[in-house]
Design a protein around this motif. Structure first.
Motif, PDB file in Angstrom:
ATOM      1  N   VAL A 142      71.235  13.968  48.705  1.00 32.89           N
ATOM      2  CA  VAL A 142      69.956  14.001  48.018  1.00 32.89           C
ATOM      3  C   VAL A 142      70.671  13.639  46.423  1.00 32.89           C
ATOM      4  O   VAL A 142      71.669  14.278  46.015  1.00 32.89           O
ATOM      5  N   VAL A 143      70.083  12.976  45.700  1.00 36.62           N
ATOM      6  CA  VAL A 143      70.290  12.716  44.346  1.00 36.62           C
ATOM      7  C   VAL A 143      69.261  13.343  43.212  1.00 36.62           C
ATOM      8  O   VAL A 143      68.017  13.056  43.352  1.00 36.62           O
ATOM      9  N   MET A 144      69.965  14.067  42.240  1.00 37.31           N
ATOM     10  CA  MET A 144      69.157  14.901  41.431  1.00 37.31           C
ATOM     11  C   MET A 144      69.187  14.009  39.989  1.00 37.31           C
ATOM     12  O   MET A 144      70.228  13.655  39.578  1.00 37.31           O
ATOM     13  N   ARG A 145      68.140  13.572  39.235  1.00 40.88           N
ATOM     14  CA  ARG A 145      68.250  13.041  38.134  1.00 40.88           C
ATOM     15  C   ARG A 145      67.473  13.646  36.912  1.00 40.88           C
ATOM     16  O   ARG A 145      66.997  14.874  37.211  1.00 40.88           O
ATOM     17  N   THR A 146      67.749  13.152  35.891  1.00 43.62           N
ATOM     18  CA  THR A 146      67.046  13.642  34.373  1.00 43.62           C
ATOM     19  C   THR A 146      65.896  12.991  34.156  1.00 43.62           C
ATOM     20  O   THR A 146      65.725  11.740  34.127  1.00 43.62           O
ATOM     21  N   ASN A 147      65.043  13.625  33.352  1.00 49.91           N
ATOM     22  CA  ASN A 147      63.865  13.170  32.783  1.00 49.91           C
ATOM     23  C   ASN A 147      63.797  13.666  31.193  1.00 49.91           C
ATOM     24  O   ASN A 147      63.024  14.668  31.327  1.00 49.91           O
ATOM     25  N   PRO A 148      64.403  12.996  30.386  1.00 47.63           N
ATOM     26  CA  PRO A 148      64.408  13.504  29.164  1.00 47.63           C
ATOM     27  C   PRO A 148      62.975  13.514  28.370  1.00 47.63           C
ATOM     28  O   PRO A 148      62.783  14.365  27.542  1.00 47.63           O
ATOM     29  N   THR A 149      62.079  12.931  28.886  1.00 50.10           N
ATOM     30  CA  THR A 149      60.870  12.842  28.459  1.00 50.10           C
ATOM     31  C   THR A 149      60.076  14.219  28.763  1.00 50.10           C
ATOM     32  O   THR A 149      59.367  14.732  28.043  1.00 50.10           O
ATOM     33  N   THR A 150      60.026  14.346  30.007  1.00 50.25           N
ATOM     34  CA  THR A 150      59.450  15.651  30.358  1.00 50.25           C
ATOM     35  C   THR A 150      60.479  16.855  30.350  1.00 50.25           C
ATOM     36  O   THR A 150      59.989  18.189  30.428  1.00 50.25           O
TER      37      THR A 150
END
Length: 525
Positions: free
Chosen positions: A224-232
């Motif tokens: 599983v790949v966890m990513r980032t959302n700088p907007t939220t």
């Protein structure tokens, strides 16, 4: 990515410096040109850093579907053992031992279940300070702080601690912080790698480059790949953007423990019991099983629940090894007996009752999981003071085709009562097979795994089925129900052979709401 560029002699030293930097591209000199221009070739470099932990090899083959009888006296239950599975998998990996290969959930009180449960307790107790700190967030005042916590790569920052562990070849557990209704609940996973890309851990540019590779016990066999959302300012899973966590912390409290050796049983027989709306008490109220053989003899299996309580709407699989002198084809039936201390008392009002919703008998994983017997009902049998013993013959099990549908509820239950769900199966000829009120007007609690066994009309096989639709009948408005469906698995059983037609999961897979646009969901196979 390949492309040619021209560099003057004056910029050659800069190009060679870039070649040794941690950037994404490396420069390789191909040949000098007569004009004094040097032609170079730029190739993208893999910046990912991985440990040798492979979820398909070193993770458990069953998903995190545990329902835990936390405090029996007060009927307090918990759902899932994600931290225990993560710590246990890491125990096996660090010990260099093969992880148990079973595909079924270990039953309550078994050696493996007890070990995983104990490691779950360890993972929580040793990190109470971290979980406590992360949950103190009045009105969301610390949201930005939590985001920075997971993104800062400076010494001592969570990203720095994670990278140092991975760079040293050590997988490390992570605690994922849940938040409001737009997030998932707290969760525990194992970080097995990362790729920072161009991101330098300075809260500056390229924050979306960061990827953290995980073993998630909710998704067996999958990286599983966890990513980032700088907007939220949240973290999410790449294959399901609706998953959200506020932040994470690196669990440095794990320490080695010798895991148990769980050897595969010879001539393994698996007996699955699904409890209905009345639990099995355990303690002095237990279940004995007798396997019937040709010639009239029986193989006794005493106290198969090991004195443990089997809570309502739970599924337990008991694994036994047949004697050397007995083969599968010598088994002719099964007898289940409910025995308890109160059965012999004059006051039978205090006696335990148990609803058995379903029983399945099959061979073990190594022997192809061949079904020997299966029966279900609502309930199939209610054990009480007058019906303590029930027996079935395997020969009486007809080879009718059936649909096996497994629903996993997420963090918002299906209320039941007047808020229920219908299942429709789409056929190749355009017809739809309706299975109304698949929850039987019952509540499906958070984390509950429910399997329904639905008889198919005569002549319908797996090749006729092209899709499925779930339609909810919820009331709207503020009092209307919502339901998070976390995973859905659909199989057929034809003549004893099971075929999986569909499986998908998410966080959630789909959220059913009272609004018309979210009352139904269709999947095509």
């Amino acid at each position: 990515m390949m492309r040619a560029i021209a560099l003057t002699a004056a910029s050659l030293s800069l190009a060679l410096t870039a070649q040794a930097s941690p950037a994404e591209a490396q420069l390789r000199v191909l040949k000098p040109a007569e004009t004094g221009v040097i032609v170079t070739d730029i190739q993208t470099v893999n910046t990912a850093r991985m440990t040798t932990f492979d979820p398909a090899v070193h993770g458990f083959n069953f998903g995190n579907r545990f329902r835990n009888n936390f405090i029996s006296e007060f009927d307090i239950r918990t759902g899932g053992l994600c931290g225990g599975m993560v710590w246990s998998a890491l125990d096996y990996w660090r010990a260099g031992k093969q992880i148990p290969q079973q595909t079924y959930l270990p039953t309550e009180g078994s050696v493996l279940q007890s070990y995983i449960y104990g490691r779950q307790v360890n993972s929580i107790e040793r990190n109470l300070d971290r979980w406590g700190e992360l949950t103190i967030n009045p009105g969301g005042e610390r949201n930005n702080e939590y985001w920075r916590w997971g993104m800062e790569g400076k010494p001592g920052g969570q990203l720095d601690v994670l990278k140092r562990s991975i760079d040293a070849g050590r997988p490390v557990p992570l605690g994922l912080l849940g938040c409001d209704e737009d997030c998932n609940g707290h969760h525990q996973v194992l970080a097995i790698g990362y790729d920072a890309g161009r991101y330098r851990g300075d809260l500056g540019r390229y924050q979306t480059d960061l990827r953290i590779f995980l073993y998630d016990p909710n998704q067996p066999g999958k990286k599983v790949v966890m990513r980032t959302n700088p907007t939220t300012r949240k973290f999410y899973f790449e294959d399901d953007p609706d998953t959200n966590w506020r932040s994470y912390f690196v669990d440095t409290k794990w320490s080695r423990k010798a895991p148990p050796t769980i050897s595969a049983l010879e001539r393994e027989l698996l007996i699955t019991f699904e409890t209905g709306e009345d639990d099995l008490r355990g303690g002095n109220d237990n279940i004995h099983v007798y396997l019937k053989r040709r010639g009239g003899s029986e193989i006794p299996l005493y106290n198969v629940n090991k004195g443990k309580r089997w809570i309502t709407n739970s599924t337990q699989t008991v694994a036994v090894s047949l004697p050397q002198t007995t083969s599968y084809d010598q088994l002719t039936g099964i007898r289940v007996q409910h025995r308890g201390q109160k059965w012999t008392d004059n006051d039978r009002r205090s006696a335990d009752n148990w609803d058995l919703r379903r029983i399945l008998v099959r061979t073990g994983d190594a022997d192809g999981k061949k079904r020997l017997f299966s029966r279900s009902g609502s309930p199939l049998h209610r054990f009480d003071t007058l019906k303590r013993d029930v027996s079935w013959n395997f020969a009486a099990s007809t080879a009718r085709n059936e649909l096996i549908v497994t629903f996993l509820t997420g963090r918002d239950d299906l209320r039941g009562g007047n808020d229920n769900a219908d299942l429709f199966i789409m056929l190749r000829d355009g017809r739809r097979l309706p299975f109304r009120n698949v929850n039987e007007s019952r509540k499906w609690e958070n984390g509950a795994t429910i399997t329904r066994y639905l008889e198919l009309p005569s002549g319908i096989t797996h090749s006729d089925i092209t899709g499925a639709q779930i339609v909810t009948r919820f009331g709207g408005g503020m009092g209307g129900d919502n339901w998070n469906l976390q995973s859905l698995r659909i199989k057929t059983r034809e003549g004893g052979t099971e075929r999986q037609l569909f499986y998908d999961s998410g966080e959630p897979l789909f959220r059913f709401k009272g609004e018309r646009s979210a009352r139904s969901k269709t999947w095509r196979f």
